[in-house]
Design a protein around this motif. Structure first.
Motif: not given
Ligand SMILES: N[C@@H](CC=O)C(=O)O
Length: 312
Positions: A127-137, A65-74, A102-105
């Motif tokens: 399994d990842f998508v059903s847990r997170s709701g976030v589609p994947l590349i 979460a640290d690096w995600l949040d710092s990038l999102e701010d930038s 979080r808001r990552y599409p």
């Protein structure tokens, strides 16, 4: 940061795959990461994919979460920021719980080398998508990593948004697995996944949507011009632009693409990336001279091209 994405975004910008800047004690360096991001955005790049070159494989989940949040701010409001997850199922599960709120599409699933089976990979991605709701590349680096038929189904279900394709071949125009994937999901959902040089055959022969790259971090305007030349079928101009990237790409190929890029961004003067996380190390100091020369030449070509574009 963009929070809604259409398939056409895969073709709008080169997908830059930046290194990640750390302080000497391996904490996130938000200023240096922001400096690199501003350089990319000023050169016209609007998609940032933090994956292999950022050494995401080695990030502890406790600091995800640290690096995600710092990038999102930038990043700018119009930039599409793609975090990577995995590669193993344990990381997928823990990171799904973090991304859920979080808001990552879209996120990218890093490629798992072993132990895995194609059906097991499909199960893990679902399994990842059903847990997170976030589609994947899905990042594919090996032949038949996910069978094309299964990939078609995952796209229909909305679990897979796209594919980053980087399977090495002696002749990149001869690739039956890539053709099967195109038939299953459409070329508009697949990007070439290993830098500017392979993008040439992948976009001219297979008409893939776009490409990911590392050297774009030093020369974003030139890499975007290369993407545009490939998309409009101007092969002569694309070849001319590609030449500028080849000296640094040759050093990356000889000495490890991730390590050399990390050091090259620092030595070019774009931004100081600091140390790299274990289990990697920065490029050997014995080759810093040649990296610096190639990286600074690439940056000089970039700044000249930007000035020429501004004056035109
Ligand atoms: N590995 C490629 C593209 C990123 O995935 C590069 O660094 O050029």
């Amino acid at each position: 940061m963009l929070t809604k994405i259409e398939t056409s975004e895969l073709a709008r910008s080169v997908l830059a795959v930046p290194p990640f800047a750390l302080t000497p004690d391996l904490e996130v360096n938000p200023d240096a990461n922001a400096k690199l991001i501003r350089h990319l955005e000023a050169g016209g790049v609007s998609t940032l994919l933090y994956g292999g070159n950022a050494n995401v494989h080695n990030w502890p989940v406790s600091r995800f979460a640290d690096w995600l949040d710092s990038l999102e701010d930038s990043v700018a409001d119009s930039t599409w920021l793609i975090p990577s997850v995995g590669p193993d199922w344990g990381k997928l599960v823990d990171e799904a719980a973090i991304l859920k709120s979080r808001r990552y599409p879209v996120a990218m699933a890093l490629p798992m080398i072993a132990p895995q089976t194609p059906d097991g990979v499909v199960r893990g991605l679902e399994d990842f998508v059903s847990r997170s709701g976030v589609p994947l590349i899905v990042y594919i680096k090996t032949d038949q990593y996910v069978p094309a038929k299964a990939m078609g189904r995952l796209v229909e279900q909305g679990a897979v948004f796209g594919i980053k394709y980087a399977v090495p071949r002696t002749d990149l125009t001869q690739d039956s697995y890539l053709q099967e994937l195109i038939d299953a999901v459409g070329a508009e959902r697949i990007v070439s996944g290993f830098g500017e040089p392979p993008a040439f055959p992948h976009l001219t022969h297979f008409k893939l949507a776009g490409f990911t790259a590392g050297c774009v971090c030093i020369a974003p305007h030139l890499s975007m011009a290369y993407l545009h030349a490939l998309k409009r079928g101007d092969e002569a101009e694309a070849k001319r632009l590609l030449e500028v990237f080849l000296p640094l790409e040759a050093i990356r190929e000889r000495h490890n693409a991730i390590r050399v890029l990390h050091t090259a961004v620092s030595l070019s003067g774009v931004a100081d990336m600091g140390p790299i996380l274990p289990l990697l190390t920065e490029a050997d100091p014995a080759i810093h001279g040649e990296i610096k020369e190639a990286a600074q030449a690439l940056l000089a070509a970039e700044m000249t091209a930007r000035q020429q574009a501004a004056a035109a």
